[in-house]
Design a protein around this motif. Structure first.
Motif, short mmCIF file in Angstrom:
data_model
loop_
_atom_site.label_atom_id
_atom_site.label_comp_id
_atom_site.label_asym_id
_atom_site.label_seq_id
_atom_site.Cartn_x
_atom_site.Cartn_y
_atom_site.Cartn_z
N ARG A 66 0.87 -1.17 0.00
CA ARG A 66 0.00 0.00 0.00
C ARG A 66 0.91 1.22 0.00
NH1 ARG A 66 -2.48 -3.17 -1.76
NH2 ARG A 66 -4.31 -4.24 -1.00
N LEU A 67 1.21 1.70 -1.21
CA LEU A 67 2.14 2.81 -1.36
C LEU A 67 1.44 4.14 -1.11
CD1 LEU A 67 3.99 1.68 -4.61
CD2 LEU A 67 4.48 1.07 -2.24
N SER A 68 2.19 5.09 -0.63
CA SER A 68 1.64 6.43 -0.41
C SER A 68 1.46 7.12 -1.77
CB SER A 68 2.61 7.25 0.44
OG SER A 68 3.79 7.53 -0.30
N PRO A 69 0.61 8.13 -1.82
CA PRO A 69 0.47 8.89 -3.06
C PRO A 69 1.81 9.44 -3.54
CG PRO A 69 -1.33 9.43 -1.58
CD PRO A 69 -0.36 8.56 -0.80
N GLU A 73 3.49 8.63 -7.16
CA GLU A 73 3.85 9.70 -8.09
C GLU A 73 5.32 9.61 -8.48
OE1 GLU A 73 2.74 14.37 -8.73
OE2 GLU A 73 2.26 13.42 -6.82
N ARG A 74 6.17 9.25 -7.54
CA ARG A 74 7.59 9.07 -7.84
C ARG A 74 7.76 7.95 -8.87
NH1 ARG A 74 11.56 10.99 -4.34
NH2 ARG A 74 10.77 12.38 -2.73
N LEU A 79 8.78 5.90 -14.36
CA LEU A 79 8.24 5.25 -15.55
C LEU A 79 8.26 6.20 -16.75
CD1 LEU A 79 6.92 2.84 -16.93
CD2 LEU A 79 4.73 3.62 -16.01
N GLY A 80 7.89 7.46 -16.54
CA GLY A 80 7.93 8.46 -17.62
C GLY A 80 9.35 8.68 -18.12
N ILE A 81 10.32 8.72 -17.21
CA ILE A 81 11.73 8.86 -17.59
C ILE A 81 12.16 7.64 -18.41
CG2 ILE A 81 14.09 8.85 -16.65
CD1 ILE A 81 12.91 10.57 -14.29
N PHE A 82 11.81 6.47 -17.93
CA PHE A 82 12.15 5.23 -18.62
C PHE A 82 11.57 5.23 -20.03
CE2 PHE A 82 11.09 0.84 -19.77
CZ PHE A 82 12.34 0.22 -19.65
N LYS A 83 10.32 5.59 -20.15
CA LYS A 83 9.65 5.61 -21.45
C LYS A 83 10.34 6.59 -22.40
CE LYS A 83 5.33 6.74 -23.74
NZ LYS A 83 3.98 7.24 -23.56
N SER A 119 19.38 12.87 -5.33
CA SER A 119 19.25 13.85 -4.25
C SER A 119 18.07 13.44 -3.36
CB SER A 119 18.97 15.24 -4.83
OG SER A 119 17.66 15.25 -5.41
N GLY A 120 17.15 12.65 -3.96
CA GLY A 120 15.96 12.23 -3.23
C GLY A 120 14.82 13.23 -3.31
N ARG A 121 15.10 14.39 -3.90
CA ARG A 121 14.07 15.43 -3.99
C ARG A 121 13.09 15.09 -5.12
NH1 ARG A 121 15.02 21.08 -3.92
NH2 ARG A 121 15.27 20.80 -6.16
N PHE A 122 11.83 15.16 -4.82
CA PHE A 122 10.78 14.89 -5.80
C PHE A 122 10.93 15.79 -7.02
CE2 PHE A 122 6.58 15.80 -7.52
CZ PHE A 122 6.15 14.53 -7.83
N GLU A 123 11.26 17.06 -6.77
CA GLU A 123 11.39 18.05 -7.85
C GLU A 123 12.45 17.65 -8.87
OE1 GLU A 123 11.80 18.90 -4.55
OE2 GLU A 123 9.78 19.64 -4.20
N ASP A 124 13.48 16.93 -8.44
CA ASP A 124 14.54 16.52 -9.36
C ASP A 124 14.05 15.42 -10.31
OD1 ASP A 124 16.14 18.43 -8.23
OD2 ASP A 124 17.21 17.02 -6.94
N LEU A 125 13.21 14.52 -9.82
CA LEU A 125 12.59 13.54 -10.72
C LEU A 125 11.75 14.24 -11.78
CD1 LEU A 125 11.33 10.68 -8.37
CD2 LEU A 125 12.95 10.45 -10.25
N VAL A 126 10.97 15.21 -11.34
CA VAL A 126 10.11 15.97 -12.26
C VAL A 126 10.97 16.70 -13.29
CG1 VAL A 126 8.44 17.86 -12.43
CG2 VAL A 126 8.27 16.21 -10.55
#
Length: 138
Positions: A66-69, A73-74, A79-83, A119-126
């Motif tokens: 049961r993953l958190s939102p 999103e991460r 997955l978007g990066i992979f694609k 870095s672990g920051r969500f913004e960096d994935l985005v």
């Protein structure tokens, strides 16, 4: 007239999106992590610092996860990066290696995309996903 218990009619319970998506999301993430040869520590960092014991529990029993939102999103961004990488670099070997290659784009400043997102920051994935989407012309 004797009194009888009446059955209550209840609407079917619709699982929350987190419940419906968690198992599949963690399985997809684990497959991408294997292709990118990510360590367990790197995987946990990309997911926002999930505790090691919890992460191993998710991997062992993905359908009960049961993953958190935030984690969902991460994973969506991974997955978007992979694609995007696979669209830009159709050879699987090149696509899977890209995440670790140093990159001279201004976003990365000579680092690899993986170093950047660790870095672990969500913004960096985005930011990496947006960078790749722009490279694709999106």
């Amino acid at each position: 007239m004797p009194r009888t218990a009446t059955a209550r009619r209840t609407a079917p319970v619709t699982p929350a999106p987190e419940d419906r998506l968690s198992g599949t999301a963690i399985e997809i993430f684990a497959r991408i992590a294997a292709l990118w040869k990510l360590s367990i520590g790197e995987q946990r960092t990309l997911l926002g610092g999930v505790p090691e014991s919890t992460y191993f529990k998710y991997l062992k029993h993905p359908q009960s996860a049961r993953l958190s939102p935030d984690m969902l999103e991460r994973i969506s961004h991974v997955l978007g990066i992979f694609k995007s990488i696979n669209v830009l670099l159709p050879r699987h070997e090149a696509a899977d290696a890209w995440i670790r290659r140093s990159n001279d784009a201004s976003l990365f400043k000579g680092r690899s995309a993986l170093e950047y997102v660790l870095s672990g920051r969500f913004e960096d994935l985005v930011a990496v996903r947006r960078y790749l989407d722009a490279m694709r012309g999106w």
